[in-house]
Design an enzyme around this catalytic site. Structure first.
Site: not given
Ligand SMILES: NC(=O)c1ccc[n+]([C@@H]2O[C@H](COP(=O)([O-])OP(=O)(O)OC[C@H]3O[C@@H](n4cnc5c(N)ncnc54)[C@H](OP(=O)(O)O)[C@@H]3O)[C@@H](O)[C@H]2O)c1
Length: 228
Positions: A137, A149
């Site tokens: 990501s 995250y």
């Protein structure tokens, strides 16, 4: 030569499902893994049924299920050419948000689950001189405020590079796919000005369709409208 075989974790929706459709279009046979068996079966049937696509229920945090996933791929299709470790999910930002149980599940899925997929697919990928792809990501390239995250995706970034180094000399290529905001079920509220899952799937297909001597190591793709 038999058509190549493409395994995708997190294939039941979003980026994984879009990649499955584009890979099928490009002539790959598919191994579709996730926990939502019904969705996987529907997708497998859409992509040509038994001869072309197999649905394998798999929670990526479970080593036995990961081994069954790869075993099924080899039994059914006899080879594994591409493994896309894509399963993952997010959490509300803030170290006082969510619950410790939710964090455990996210870390196990996003980090341990990816490591298990690498472990489960490694020998078959070496045998095929194949291709390993991981979904990282943009959050794995810069820290987001209060985001565990983000930390899980930094771990994926590190795994991509360390797997690439370990696999040097085997012919296996390793690509880290690093999306910005993509409009999928990842978000509980639909994002605006986002990429579509198909945009990321096209990047995956770009990486896997390069000639053997070209290893696209990482691709960071953000919507034009995304600043950071
Ligand atoms: N959307 C974004 O903006 C964005 C940006 C950067 C990176 N990513 C990453 O992209 C990847 C795919 O996400 P997405 O955006 O396509 O979201 P999505 O539509 O929610 O897809 C997530 C996929 O992961 C699967 N999954 C979750 N936990 C799993 C587990 N324990 N075992 C097996 N499968 C599991 C889900 O299937 P089941 O629930 O059926 O198991 C689903 O197929 C994730 O790694 C995510 O972190 C997304």
């Amino acid at each position: 030569m038999a058509d190549p075989v493409f395994l995708i974790s997190g294939a039941s929706s979003g980026i994984g499902a879009a990649t499955a459709r584009q890979a099928a279009e490009a002539g790959y046979r598919l191994v579709l893994a996730a926990r939502s068996t019904d969705r996987l079966r529907e997708l497998a049937s859409e992509l040509g049924g038994e001869e072309r696509a197999v649905a394998v229920p798999c929670d990526v945090t479970d080593w036995d299920q990961q081994q069954v996933m790869v075993g099924t791929a080899l039994e059914r299709f006899g080879q594994l050419d591409v493994a896309f470790a894509n399963a993952g999910f997010g959490a509300t930002r803030g170290f006082l948000e969510e619950s410790p149980e939710q964090w455990r599940s996210m870390v196990l899925t996003n980090v341990y689950g990816v490591a298990l997929t690498i472990r489960a697919t490694l020998q078959a990928l070496k045998d095929a001189r194949g291709h390993l792809l991981l979904t990282g990501s943009v959050a794995g390239r810069r820290a987001l405020p209060g985001s565990l995250y983000s930390a899980t995706k930094w771990a994926v970034t590190a795994m991509g590079e360390s797997a690439r180094q370990e696999l040097h000399g085997t012919g296996v290529r390793v690509t880290l796919i690093e999306p910005g905001v993509v409009d999928t079920a990842f978000f509980s509220n639909q994002p605006t000005d986002a990429l579509g899952a198909d945009d990321i799937a096209r990047v995956v297909m770009f990486a896997v369709s390069q000639p053997e001597h070209v290893d696209v190591n990482e691709v960071l793709v953000r919507p034009t409208a995304q600043r950071g």
